[in-house]
Design a protein around this motif. Structure first.
Motif, PDB file in Angstrom:
ATOM      1  N   VAL A 359       0.447  -0.997   0.035  1.00  0.00           N
ATOM      2  CA  VAL A 359      -0.358   0.041  -0.257  1.00  0.00           C
ATOM      3  C   VAL A 359       0.670   1.345  -0.132  1.00  0.00           C
ATOM      4  N   PRO A 360       1.462   1.129   1.089  1.00  0.00           N
ATOM      5  CA  PRO A 360       2.608   2.467   0.978  1.00  0.00           C
ATOM      6  C   PRO A 360       3.326   3.199  -0.388  1.00  0.00           C
ATOM      7  N   GLU A 364       4.537   5.036  -6.333  1.00  0.00           N
ATOM      8  CA  GLU A 364       5.628   5.093  -6.780  1.00  0.00           C
ATOM      9  C   GLU A 364       5.707   4.980  -8.509  1.00  0.00           C
ATOM     10  N   ARG A 365       6.348   5.691  -9.277  1.00  0.00           N
ATOM     11  CA  ARG A 365       6.770   5.684 -10.640  1.00  0.00           C
ATOM     12  C   ARG A 365       6.912   3.891 -11.296  1.00  0.00           C
ATOM     13  N   PHE A 366       6.263   3.216 -11.781  1.00  0.00           N
ATOM     14  CA  PHE A 366       6.513   2.008 -12.073  1.00  0.00           C
ATOM     15  C   PHE A 366       6.398   0.646 -10.490  1.00  0.00           C
ATOM     16  N   TYR A 367       6.018   0.928 -10.004  1.00  0.00           N
ATOM     17  CA  TYR A 367       5.534   0.459  -8.833  1.00  0.00           C
ATOM     18  C   TYR A 367       4.170  -0.443  -9.123  1.00  0.00           C
ATOM     19  N   GLN A 401      -7.478   2.328   1.285  1.00  0.00           N
ATOM     20  CA  GLN A 401      -8.397   0.656   2.182  1.00  0.00           C
ATOM     21  C   GLN A 401      -8.333   0.334   1.794  1.00  0.00           C
ATOM     22  N   SER A 402      -8.036  -1.091   2.108  1.00  0.00           N
ATOM     23  CA  SER A 402      -7.881  -2.428   1.317  1.00  0.00           C
ATOM     24  C   SER A 402      -7.878  -3.968   2.565  1.00  0.00           C
ATOM     25  N   GLU A 403      -8.060  -5.098   1.899  1.00  0.00           N
ATOM     26  CA  GLU A 403      -8.582  -6.196   2.913  1.00  0.00           C
ATOM     27  C   GLU A 403      -8.354  -6.798   1.594  1.00  0.00           C
ATOM     28  N   VAL A 404      -7.171  -7.897   1.888  1.00  0.00           N
ATOM     29  CA  VAL A 404      -7.046  -8.370   0.879  1.00  0.00           C
ATOM     30  C   VAL A 404      -8.270  -9.747   1.023  1.00  0.00           C
ATOM     31  N   GLY A 405      -8.534 -10.258  -0.147  1.00  0.00           N
ATOM     32  CA  GLY A 405      -9.515 -11.022  -0.665  1.00  0.00           C
ATOM     33  C   GLY A 405     -11.104 -10.509  -0.544  1.00  0.00           C
ATOM     34  N   LYS A 406     -10.799  -9.054  -0.262  1.00  0.00           N
ATOM     35  CA  LYS A 406     -12.000  -8.685  -0.172  1.00  0.00           C
ATOM     36  C   LYS A 406     -12.454  -7.136  -0.448  1.00  0.00           C
TER      37      LYS A 406
END
Ligand code: ADP
Length: 414
Positions: A359-360, A364-367, A401-406
């Motif tokens: 997430v952080p 960034e460019r090309f990330y 805000q992210s939740e893996v799988g959701k």
């Protein structure tokens, strides 16, 4: 340099610095005993003197030498040059001919901790390069400088310079100024720039190599194969489109960088803007079988900004949500706030989510979390970097805000 010396380390350091004085004092104590003073009384007196010598010096910081002032300049306030050195933000040490530190300015104290008066330089500066350089300047009187990096507590790069001071002390001793110029920030920017150029070249080289390969095949083995022509020209079209997308994004980024310090002037109603972006992305959403659901207020929601740039932000966020959250089948977009509260624009998908460690870095460019997945979805790796630049110029924040799988919610807070 070592920062966190304990009281005992400092006492030991001071004892080392005062070893001759202490030796003489032991001889004097022995003398007292020889002249008939009681042994216990002599030792007690000596111990008291030693304690005052060692502990009393702990609060002191290396101060400048007494400088011989020419008669004509007798009115010069000697505290003044010291105050100037203390006002500098670069760490500075003044070293005598005997390689002992006689002064450290406030910046040096902050960077390397307190250095007691008369501490040997080699007791605090571990770098052989710096010590050799100082010795050479003491011997030759010539100015020297080297680049020096420190890894702890964080990586810092300095240009360390040593120069003889014009003046000599009352005792006839010469002094040398050891100064540290922090170039860590400039180094970091250099590294970012060269990484960026390497990444951009790499991204352009891949489709270019593929184009060249197909051109050679069409000129050679597949010269008379109409079916191969059809197929290869299709791929070549795709690759050249990818290259122009990349060039467009690079130009967009560089334009934004040029304007980054100029605040946008116009005002934009976000309600119709979201409608237009949704309509423009309809074909992509249909292709991916994703539904874009808009929830906007009936009345206008105005923010200060540049219409084209904010359109680019919303396009990028909704397009990413459709591409990466395709399996969730729907993307929800809504507006909130206004009337004194901060205006927020949110884009939510029900896709795989973004693992916390990424997430952080996704702005960034090309990330990219998965380079192949991004390429197969026609990504350049620059979309969120462009979003971040635009939002910085608009004094707005991007909250992820992210939740893996959701799934993931990207919120722009104005
Ligand atoms: P790209 O051109 O690769 O889409 P972006 O800068 O737009 O580049 O996004 C950077 C990376 O962030 C993407 O490659 C993807 O891995 C991740 N990403 C962006 N949006 C989402 C999302 N909604 N869900 C999951 N991952 C995402």
């Amino acid at each position: 340099m070592e920062d966190n010396l304990t009281v005992w380390d400092r006492i030991a350091e001071r004892a080392r610095a005062e070893k001759w004085t202490i030796g003489l004092s032991i001889a004097a104590t022995a003398g007292l005993v020889a002249f008939g003073v009681h042994v216990a009384a002599a030792i007690l007196l000596w111990a008291l003197w030693l304690a005052v010598l060692l502990v009393g010096g702990l609060s002191a910081r290396a101060r400048p030498p007494q400088v011989a002032v020419p008669a004509a300049a007798e009115t010069v306030d000697l505290a003044l040059p010291v105050a100037f050195l203390d006002a500098l933000d670069a760490p500075i040490l003044v070293v005598g001919e005997d390689e002992r530190v006689v002064f450290q300015n406030t910046a040096a104290e902050k960077a390397f901790g307190t250095i007691l008066p008369q501490t040997e330089l080699s007791g605090r500066v571990r770098s052989p390069g710096i010590l050799d350089m100082v010795r050479e300047t003491i011997a030759t009187g010539k100015v020297n400088q080297i680049e020096h990096s420190e890894r702890f507590p964080s990586e810092q790069v300095y240009i360390v310079r040593v120069a003889p001071a014009e003046t000599s002390g009352a005792d006839g001793e010469r002094y040398f100024l050891l100064s540290y110029r922090d170039i860590s920030q400039a180094r970091r920017i250099d590294r970012m720039r060269s990484d960026f150029v390497a990444n951009a070249s790499h991204e352009l080289r891949t489709p270019l190599a593929s184009l060249r390969g197909f051109i050679e095949t069409l000129q050679g083995p597949a010269r008379n194969d109409p079916a191969a022509h059809e197929r290869f020209l299709g791929i070549m079209h795709e690759q050249s489109t990818r290259m122009s997308r990349l060039v467009d994004d690079l130009l967009s980024l560089s334009r934004l960088e040029l304007r980054s310090h100029i605040a946008p002037e116009g005002s934009v109603d976000l309600v119709p803007l979201l409608g237009h972006v949704r309509d423009a992305l309809m074909p992509l959403a249909e292709e991916l079988d994703v539904e874009i659901l808009l929830d906007t207020p009936a009345e206008p929601l105005i923010v200060q900004g540049d219409r084209d740039e904010l359109t680019e932000v919303v396009e990028n966020l909704i397009e990413n949500a459709c591409k990466y959250g395709q399996e969730g089948k729907k993307v929800e977009v809504w507006l909130s706030g206004g009337g004194g509260k901060p205006v927020e624009l949110s884009v939510k998908d029900y896709g795989p989510g973004i693992p916390a460690e990424h997430v952080p870095r996704i702005t960034e460019r090309f990330y990219r979390i998965n380079v192949e997945a991004s390429r197969s979805k026609k990504g350049t790796g620059l979309g969120l970097a462009i979003v971040k630049h635009i939002l910085t110029r608009h004094r707005a924040r991007l909250i992820v805000q992210s939740e893996v799988g959701k799934g993931t919610v990207f919120t722009v807070r104005f």
